[in-house]
Design an enzyme around this catalytic site. Structure first.
Site, PDB file in Angstrom:
ATOM      1  N   ARG A  12       0.857  -1.201   0.000  1.00  0.00           N
ATOM      2  CA  ARG A  12       0.000   0.000   0.000  1.00  0.00           C
ATOM      3  C   ARG A  12       0.893   1.251   0.000  1.00  0.00           C
ATOM      4  O   ARG A  12       1.072   1.857  -1.026  1.00  0.00           O
ATOM      5  CB  ARG A  12      -0.969  -0.043   1.207  1.00  0.00           C
ATOM      6  CG  ARG A  12      -2.146   0.938   1.078  1.00  0.00           C
ATOM      7  CD  ARG A  12      -1.805   2.352   1.469  1.00  0.00           C
ATOM      8  NE  ARG A  12      -1.331   2.452   2.841  1.00  0.00           N
ATOM      9  CZ  ARG A  12      -0.696   3.525   3.329  1.00  0.00           C
ATOM     10  NH1 ARG A  12      -0.494   4.589   2.565  1.00  0.00           N
ATOM     11  NH2 ARG A  12      -0.249   3.556   4.573  1.00  0.00           N
ATOM     12  N   ASP A  13       1.529   1.581   1.126  1.00  0.00           N
ATOM     13  CA  ASP A  13       2.431   2.747   1.131  1.00  0.00           C
ATOM     14  C   ASP A  13       3.553   2.517   0.109  1.00  0.00           C
ATOM     15  O   ASP A  13       3.974   3.437  -0.606  1.00  0.00           O
ATOM     16  CB  ASP A  13       3.013   2.943   2.543  1.00  0.00           C
ATOM     17  CG  ASP A  13       3.247   4.401   2.892  1.00  0.00           C
ATOM     18  OD1 ASP A  13       3.532   5.160   1.969  1.00  0.00           O
ATOM     19  OD2 ASP A  13       3.151   4.770   4.078  1.00  0.00           O
ATOM     20  N   HIS A  16       3.556   3.590  -3.705  1.00  0.00           N
ATOM     21  CA  HIS A  16       4.041   4.893  -4.199  1.00  0.00           C
ATOM     22  C   HIS A  16       5.354   4.707  -4.960  1.00  0.00           C
ATOM     23  O   HIS A  16       5.611   5.379  -5.953  1.00  0.00           O
ATOM     24  CB  HIS A  16       4.312   5.849  -3.021  1.00  0.00           C
ATOM     25  CG  HIS A  16       3.081   6.389  -2.371  1.00  0.00           C
ATOM     26  ND1 HIS A  16       2.238   7.286  -2.989  1.00  0.00           N
ATOM     27  CD2 HIS A  16       2.559   6.189  -1.138  1.00  0.00           C
ATOM     28  CE1 HIS A  16       1.250   7.609  -2.168  1.00  0.00           C
ATOM     29  NE2 HIS A  16       1.408   6.951  -1.041  1.00  0.00           N
ATOM     30  N   SER A 166       3.705  10.660   9.243  1.00  0.00           N
ATOM     31  CA  SER A 166       3.588  10.627   7.778  1.00  0.00           C
ATOM     32  C   SER A 166       4.780  11.257   7.072  1.00  0.00           C
ATOM     33  O   SER A 166       5.145  10.831   5.978  1.00  0.00           O
ATOM     34  CB  SER A 166       2.339  11.393   7.346  1.00  0.00           C
ATOM     35  OG  SER A 166       1.232  10.996   8.082  1.00  0.00           O
ATOM     36  N   HIS A 193       3.377   4.348  13.053  1.00  0.00           N
ATOM     37  CA  HIS A 193       3.768   4.174  11.639  1.00  0.00           C
ATOM     38  C   HIS A 193       4.808   5.256  11.363  1.00  0.00           C
ATOM     39  O   HIS A 193       4.547   6.431  11.595  1.00  0.00           O
ATOM     40  CB  HIS A 193       2.513   4.365  10.779  1.00  0.00           C
ATOM     41  CG  HIS A 193       2.725   4.479   9.303  1.00  0.00           C
ATOM     42  ND1 HIS A 193       2.506   3.428   8.434  1.00  0.00           N
ATOM     43  CD2 HIS A 193       3.074   5.529   8.512  1.00  0.00           C
ATOM     44  CE1 HIS A 193       2.713   3.820   7.184  1.00  0.00           C
ATOM     45  NE2 HIS A 193       3.066   5.102   7.210  1.00  0.00           N
ATOM     46  N   HIS A 195       8.092   7.042   8.918  1.00  0.00           N
ATOM     47  CA  HIS A 195       8.783   7.205   7.631  1.00  0.00           C
ATOM     48  C   HIS A 195      10.225   7.574   7.925  1.00  0.00           C
ATOM     49  O   HIS A 195      10.538   8.125   8.978  1.00  0.00           O
ATOM     50  CB  HIS A 195       8.081   8.269   6.776  1.00  0.00           C
ATOM     51  CG  HIS A 195       6.885   7.735   6.062  1.00  0.00           C
ATOM     52  ND1 HIS A 195       6.927   7.228   4.785  1.00  0.00           N
ATOM     53  CD2 HIS A 195       5.602   7.587   6.470  1.00  0.00           C
ATOM     54  CE1 HIS A 195       5.730   6.798   4.421  1.00  0.00           C
ATOM     55  NE2 HIS A 195       4.892   7.005   5.434  1.00  0.00           N
ATOM     56  N   TYR A 288       3.969  16.237   3.979  1.00  0.00           N
ATOM     57  CA  TYR A 288       3.537  14.892   3.650  1.00  0.00           C
ATOM     58  C   TYR A 288       4.455  14.258   2.604  1.00  0.00           C
ATOM     59  O   TYR A 288       4.798  14.884   1.606  1.00  0.00           O
ATOM     60  CB  TYR A 288       2.096  15.009   3.134  1.00  0.00           C
ATOM     61  CG  TYR A 288       1.394  13.705   3.067  1.00  0.00           C
ATOM     62  CD1 TYR A 288       1.271  12.938   4.211  1.00  0.00           C
ATOM     63  CD2 TYR A 288       0.871  13.247   1.882  1.00  0.00           C
ATOM     64  CE1 TYR A 288       0.642  11.722   4.152  1.00  0.00           C
ATOM     65  CE2 TYR A 288       0.229  12.044   1.818  1.00  0.00           C
ATOM     66  CZ  TYR A 288       0.126  11.282   2.963  1.00  0.00           C
ATOM     67  OH  TYR A 288      -0.489  10.088   2.907  1.00  0.00           O
TER      68      TYR A 288
END
Ligand SMILES: C[C@H](O)CC(=O)C(=O)O
Ligand SMILES: [Mn+2]
Length: 336
Positions: A12-13, A16, A166, A193, A195, A288
């Site tokens: 999903r992520d 990208h 995010s 979550h 990044h 983001y």
């Protein structure tokens, strides 16, 4: 030591990183490898969640429903999961993927806007789905505000609430403080979550666990928006070194990245995720992650520096869904 549950978001992520072009066969192969390695929840679909397919967010090779139908039958243990951003995805979209085999949903809102998730969380619970509230851009709010929003999600019926970094902008002590505060006030478990924009994703995930998080996220080789997510295999290795119980087997998850994902990325001629100056600026500016590609395009179009575009958007506190602002900001900078 309590067990940590792992959600892998390579499909999903991570989509990208392949411009949402996974084939159904790619999805199936990766999902099977993740499932065999012991991942608890496997999140799939368009990078921006259910119904993300659009001019703004990019068109995927397949619809979310096609992906779900392809993957649902091959999983033995993992919960098949989707992400839904209210306004982008609709309750009807969720119902359709639930019928096709989805078992869990993460309902994502900006950290100050949990209210918009009320109907979606309630509907998801009614459908019998394991339902996670996902507070995006958590670096933008104080721990008190995050708690207020998390309590709303809890009151709607969320089974877990996530502090979501995010933009990869949070520092370890901040992660600890925010997760610990939620943990001490919520009845439901807390997740994190991360990044990797500032190179802190694994460290922040461990801090989140130490602060009381029971759910952590990763993606194979760190695939994901911006600098990518927390690399699942590195997280698993570190958890193992710390003797933190989990269901995932280290060698199998390493092999899933090396033997399954990397050949697929090579076939798509996609580079492996890495921290670069742009993604570093995303973490630094606190914007983001998926803004990066749009900022690069807009910067090229208007002859300005993508870093200035991102920093300006950070100052304006731009949030997901305001991608159209990127062009406006680049245009304004060009006219300065
Ligand atoms: C819709 C976003 O991509 C959700 C996410 O993964 C994040 O905020 O990070
Ligand atoms: Mn993400």
């Amino acid at each position: 030591m309590r067990k940590v549950m792992l959600t892998d978001t390579t499909l999903r992520d991570g989509s990208h990183s392949v411009s949402h072009q996974y084939s159904l066969e790619d999805m199936k192969k990766i999902a099977m490898a993740l499932d065999e390695a012991g991942i608890d929840l496997i999140e799939i679909g368009h990078g921006d969640g259910l119904n993300g397919q659009s001019l703004n967010y990019g068109f995927a090779a397949h619809t979310d429903l096609e992906y779900v139908k392809a993957v649902a039958g091959v999983l033995k243990n993992a919960k098949l999961t989707v992400l839904l951003v209210p306004g982008i995805g609709l309750i009807e979209d969720l119902e359709a993927v639930r019928e096709a085999g989805v078992k869990a949903v993460r309902v994502a809102t900006h950290v100050t806007e949990a209210d918009v998730a009320e109907q979606h969380i309630k509907a998801a619970k009614k459908m019998g789905l394991f339902t996670v509230g996902f507070l995006m851009m958590s670096h933008m709010a104080s721990k008190e505000i995050i708690l207020q929003e998390a309590q709303k999600m809890e009151s709607y019926g969320a089974d877990v609430v996530y502090v979501t970094d995010s933009a990869g902008a949070m520092l370890p002590d901040e992660v600890f403080e925010k997760v610990a505060y939620l943990k001490s006030h919520l009845k439901v478990p807390v997740g994190h979550h991360s990044h990797n924009n500032l190179g802190l994703a694994v460290a922040n995930s461990v801090k989140a666990y130490e602060a009381g998080a029971d759910y952590l996220d990763g993606s194979l080789i760190g695939l994901g928006a911006g600098a990518g997510n927390c690399p699942t295999e590195a997280l698993v290795a570190v958890l193992e070194r710390l003797d933190i119980p989990k269901n995932v087997d280290l060698y199998s998850i390493i092999d899933a990245g090396d033997k399954v994902l990397i050949p697929i990325l090579e076939a798509h001629q996609k580079p492996l995720p890495r921290m670069n100056s742009d993604s570093l600026i995303i973490g630094y500016a606190g914007v983001y992650s998926s803004f990066m590609l749009h900022a690069r395009n807009a910067a090229n179009r208007f002859g300005v520096d993508a870093r200035d575009v991102l920093i300006e958007l950070g100052k304006k506190k731009a949030v997901g869904g305001q991608e159209d602002w990127i062009i406006e900001v680049a245009h304004q900078l060009a006219n300065k």
